[in-house]
Design a protein around this motif. Structure first.
Motif, PDB file in Angstrom:
ATOM      1  N   UNK A 133      12.379  11.387  -9.640  1.00 30.35           N
ATOM      2  CA  UNK A 133      11.329  10.464  -9.198  1.00 30.35           C
ATOM      3  C   UNK A 133      11.982   9.161  -8.772  1.00 30.35           C
ATOM      4  N   UNK A 134      11.611   8.691  -7.599  1.00 34.66           N
ATOM      5  CA  UNK A 134      12.114   7.421  -7.086  1.00 34.66           C
ATOM      6  C   UNK A 134      11.006   6.395  -7.294  1.00 34.66           C
ATOM      7  N   UNK A 135      11.380   5.304  -7.969  1.00 36.11           N
ATOM      8  CA  UNK A 135      10.408   4.268  -8.334  1.00 36.11           C
ATOM      9  C   UNK A 135      10.925   2.894  -7.951  1.00 36.11           C
ATOM     10  N   UNK A 136       9.991   1.968  -7.823  1.00 41.60           N
ATOM     11  CA  UNK A 136      10.346   0.580  -7.557  1.00 41.60           C
ATOM     12  C   UNK A 136      10.845  -0.061  -8.846  1.00 41.60           C
ATOM     13  N   UNK A 137      11.876  -0.844  -8.755  1.00 43.26           N
ATOM     14  CA  UNK A 137      12.417  -1.516  -9.929  1.00 43.26           C
ATOM     15  C   UNK A 137      11.441  -2.571 -10.457  1.00 43.26           C
ATOM     16  N   UNK A 138      10.808  -3.318  -9.552  1.00 39.11           N
ATOM     17  CA  UNK A 138       9.982  -4.447  -9.961  1.00 39.11           C
ATOM     18  C   UNK A 138       8.843  -4.062 -10.894  1.00 39.11           C
ATOM     19  N   UNK A 139       8.076  -3.022 -10.531  1.00 44.58           N
ATOM     20  CA  UNK A 139       6.903  -2.668 -11.322  1.00 44.58           C
ATOM     21  C   UNK A 139       6.930  -1.235 -11.821  1.00 44.58           C
ATOM     22  N   UNK A 140       7.952  -0.489 -11.478  1.00 52.90           N
ATOM     23  CA  UNK A 140       8.031   0.904 -11.895  1.00 52.90           C
ATOM     24  C   UNK A 140       7.126   1.818 -11.107  1.00 52.90           C
ATOM     25  N   UNK A 141       6.585   1.331  -9.992  1.00 48.76           N
ATOM     26  CA  UNK A 141       5.667   2.134  -9.186  1.00 48.76           C
ATOM     27  C   UNK A 141       6.388   3.340  -8.588  1.00 48.76           C
ATOM     28  N   UNK A 142       5.720   4.455  -8.653  1.00 49.99           N
ATOM     29  CA  UNK A 142       6.228   5.702  -8.102  1.00 49.99           C
ATOM     30  C   UNK A 142       6.204   5.642  -6.580  1.00 49.99           C
ATOM     31  N   UNK A 143       7.313   6.039  -5.945  1.00 54.89           N
ATOM     32  CA  UNK A 143       7.366   6.101  -4.491  1.00 54.89           C
ATOM     33  C   UNK A 143       7.318   7.546  -4.009  1.00 54.89           C
ATOM     34  N   UNK A 144       8.258   8.366  -4.474  1.00 55.07           N
ATOM     35  CA  UNK A 144       8.274   9.769  -4.074  1.00 55.07           C
ATOM     36  C   UNK A 144       9.165  10.543  -5.021  1.00 55.07           C
ATOM     37  N   UNK A 160       0.851  -1.181   0.000  1.00 53.51           N
ATOM     38  CA  UNK A 160       0.000   0.000   0.000  1.00 53.51           C
ATOM     39  C   UNK A 160       0.892   1.239   0.000  1.00 53.51           C
ATOM     40  N   UNK A 161       1.000   1.899  -1.130  1.00 55.17           N
ATOM     41  CA  UNK A 161       1.885   3.048  -1.257  1.00 55.17           C
ATOM     42  C   UNK A 161       1.349   4.266  -0.493  1.00 55.17           C
ATOM     43  N   UNK A 162       0.040   4.289  -0.287  1.00 62.55           N
ATOM     44  CA  UNK A 162      -0.572   5.426   0.408  1.00 62.55           C
ATOM     45  C   UNK A 162      -0.119   5.521   1.853  1.00 62.55           C
ATOM     46  N   UNK A 163       0.134   4.401   2.476  1.00 61.39           N
ATOM     47  CA  UNK A 163       0.454   4.420   3.906  1.00 61.39           C
ATOM     48  C   UNK A 163       1.708   3.609   4.229  1.00 61.39           C
TER      49      UNK A 163
END
Length: 111
Positions: free
Chosen positions: A95-106, A27-30
């Motif tokens: 932009x910092x993203x997860x390598x696995x899925x490219x999801x944006x973190x911050x 859950x990226x929101x929290x």
């Protein structure tokens, strides 16, 4: 922003919450994992588009990128990677993203 995303995501879709049967979804929101039975939703979030709209900027294009594997001294490695990115005057934010899925973190804005 969160209130807006609860009505429509950045792709214009209404969120469709569903029960997570097994739990463990990120859950990226929290910044935690979901629990079994918790209602969650997958939404589109476009931070670059939001930033451009708020600042009346043309987001243009990526100026570079790199994968950073965090060693024992993660803080120093991260600071070095940011300094390297901001050495390019065209870089407004990182932009910092997860390598696995490219999801944006911050994001980190130019200092």
């Amino acid at each position: 922003m969160l209130d807006e995303l609860r009505v429509r995501d950045d792709a214009g879709n209404r969120p469709r919450p569903y029960p997570d049967d097994t739990g463990g979804a990120p859950l990226r929101c929290c910044l935690r994992s979901s629990t079994a039975g918790e209602r969650i939703a997958l939404i589109s979030y476009a931070p670059l588009r939001r930033w451009a709209a708020q600042t009346d900027a043309d987001p243009g294009h990526l100026t570079g990128g790199r994968m950073l594997e965090l060693p024992g001294d993660a803080q120093t490695a991260f600071a070095h990677a940011l300094a390297e990115a901001f050495a390019d005057p065209r870089t407004a934010q990182v932009h910092v993203r997860a390598v696995e899925y490219g999801c944006y973190h911050f994001r980190v804005d130019r200092p």
